[in-house]
Design an enzyme around this catalytic site. Sequence first.
Site, mmCIF file in Angstrom:
data_model
loop_
_atom_site.group_PDB
_atom_site.id
_atom_site.type_symbol
_atom_site.label_atom_id
_atom_site.label_comp_id
_atom_site.label_asym_id
_atom_site.label_seq_id
_atom_site.Cartn_x
_atom_site.Cartn_y
_atom_site.Cartn_z
ATOM 1 N N ASP A 422 8.295 -8.558 20.145
ATOM 2 C CA ASP A 422 6.881 -8.148 20.576
ATOM 3 C C ASP A 422 5.572 -9.403 20.318
ATOM 4 O OD1 ASP A 422 4.967 -6.334 18.804
ATOM 5 O OD2 ASP A 422 5.002 -7.476 17.056
ATOM 6 N N GLU A 475 6.744 -6.765 25.936
ATOM 7 C CA GLU A 475 4.589 -6.111 25.102
ATOM 8 C C GLU A 475 3.723 -7.095 25.392
ATOM 9 O OE1 GLU A 475 2.890 -4.023 21.401
ATOM 10 O OE2 GLU A 475 4.107 -6.071 21.166
#
EC number: 2.4.1.18
Length: 743
Positions: A422, A475
């Site tokens: 993330d 990401e």
Amino acid sequence: MSASDQFGDGNHKLLPSAGDMDALIRAEHRDPFSMLGPHSDGKDGQVIRAYLPNALGVRVLSRDGERDLGELTMSDKPGFFAGHFPVREPYLLKINWATGEQITEDPYSFGQLLGEMDLYLFAEGNHRDLSSALGAQVKTVDGVEGVRFSVWAPNARRVSVVGDFNSWDGRRHPMRVRYPSGVWEIFIPRIKPGETYKYEILGQHGVLPLKADPMALATTVPPNTASKVAAPLSFNWQDTDWMQSRGDKHDIHKPLSIYELHVGSWKWHHGGDDEPDRPYNWHELAEKLIPYIKGLGFTHIELMPIMEHPFGGSWGYQLLSQFAPSARYGTPEDFAAFVNACHQNDIGVILDWVPAHFPTDTHGLAQFDGTALYEYGNPQEGFHQDWDTLIYNLGRTEVHGFMIASGLHWLKNFHIDGLRVDAVASMLYRDYSRKAGEWVPNRYGGRENLEAIDFLRHLNDVVALEAPGALVIAEESTSWPGVSQPTQQGGLGFSYKWNMGWMHDTLHYVEQDPIHRQHHHNELSFGLVYAWSERFILPISHDEVVHGKRSLIDKMPGDRWQKFANLRAYLTFMWTHPGKKLLFMGCEFGQWLEWNHDKELDWHYLEYADHKGVKTLVGDLNRLYRSEKALYEQDCQPQGFQWVIGDDAGNSVYAYLRWSKEGEPLLVVANLTPVPRHGYRVGVPFSGKWAELLNSDAGVYAGSNIGNGGAVVADDVKSHGQAFSLALDLPPLAVVVFKPVGE
């Protein structure tokens, strides 16, 4: 001579100095093992000391419990007991409390616990099995069963482990510090798995709020915040076939289609009047989710973070237990059973994982030992203004190694097939979301976070070595070069990168009223300019259906019929576009409302034909995608894609060929206006019949059922640089897929 006689004589061998005793009683002594437990009397005997606040009396028994060796006498310091014994031998303490009698080994009778290699590797940042070293480890030491506690707090003046087993009294079990690592340890006999605990830490300026264990393997159920002693994961894995074939399944030339979900809001258990509604636990989820995923044809699921997190509204992204699955859904063994069941059904499991930042909760990592230990000390480096979180100081070897070990913990112990990392962009740039003057340059004066870059490269290299076949997905929302290039070539080494640019551009296009789409024509095609610069996943994730962005179906313009037609066309375009696929739960059937983490999806929509039609289409798209090599084999190579029509902005029509390695094409034609187009000519490379494999406007999907009767024969008419062409009936707001099938 009795203990009382020795007290009366002021024998210094029996009692420590008054200053040491006072420090111990105030819970400020840094080395309790120097005072407590057994100590040689200089001859053949031993002096035994114990500090047991509120104990009424203590006797010493032989280790087998058969012989009473004598009494420990309380000194003039209440709770401090001591006695001299002429023979040195292992022993038990028989403690008389107001609530009853306790017989146990003395925690201060055990020597150093952690091996020097464990401590060395931890300090170096290279302990790859940290989850079986630090934290609460169920162990047998010198034939005694119990729990070894160890925690890193190098700047603490004193650390104690507290729990129900000692009435949460920090005076009872102060720990031993190991130099130079700054790791504190103690073995507490006879404690069992399931005990709750925390650490009481005396910092430089006083006692800190009780801290949960950063290395906890299990936790209590939020809103409780204690850690829980867990036995080593004991699970009979039955996924050998999957694990051995996983590397081949994850090859870039294979299909990868991911269903993203939030465990707590996918589907709930409804217990009726006698039981409140609640999210599924892991066993219920396996029972319901696996058939659903198999029916839809996805190759993998991706779970939003399931590591323990205090605030459910963070969706798991503000987590504090990097090694413990959330107790909301069951035990670590329950989670292992879920992963095992997925693998037995040929479904891979990817976890969202957060090495970028952590929440400021006082029981967590923030100011863990009274100093900025896990985070940067300077708020311009260590505080995320956007998220009100703290940033891991990955330049510190212990923190670097802590996070590497966390990633490996899930991949190795729980057989996880991939980590989706993330917020990588926030890690790469020191000025991420900061204004001028609000950030600290690197040592070269630049904006790149060099220690985070080193960490990410190290992570990817270690995962390749320690968990062969596992994916690591970034990401990453910027144009950082080489995110998915090997580290040996200067890249970051990720398996894939989320294509955020494609997602933003294409969603902006489909949100336009079709009458205006001719002015945005390049937004749908621009992704092909850079499609092979990285290995991409096309993500329609949870982030696109929250915070006022509206659900995917509700982004679409027009009346109800047009909204569904637009959604079906967009999904078909996505599945035929180069790049692996990711779709968030609810999008597969046209969930109307934005995603709400506090309730389940609106499953009743599947009673309606148009919603059911979208779900049927997604299943057919996945089956087409997995069966046609042209749609996945050359995803990452320009040879896999060829424009046929990319410039018909006036009609909002696109046509392109996807090619397999063997030169087998599929033709994809998109008509993104509500106007049917009859006899629309599209060039193709081969003569003969072209079968219509999929039509997003088909009646089975609740479309208008305009199409080409299942097949079209190519005309000997050159068009669009091709030797042959098809005269097609293009349905409105639809995408059709054709394949040559010969004469």
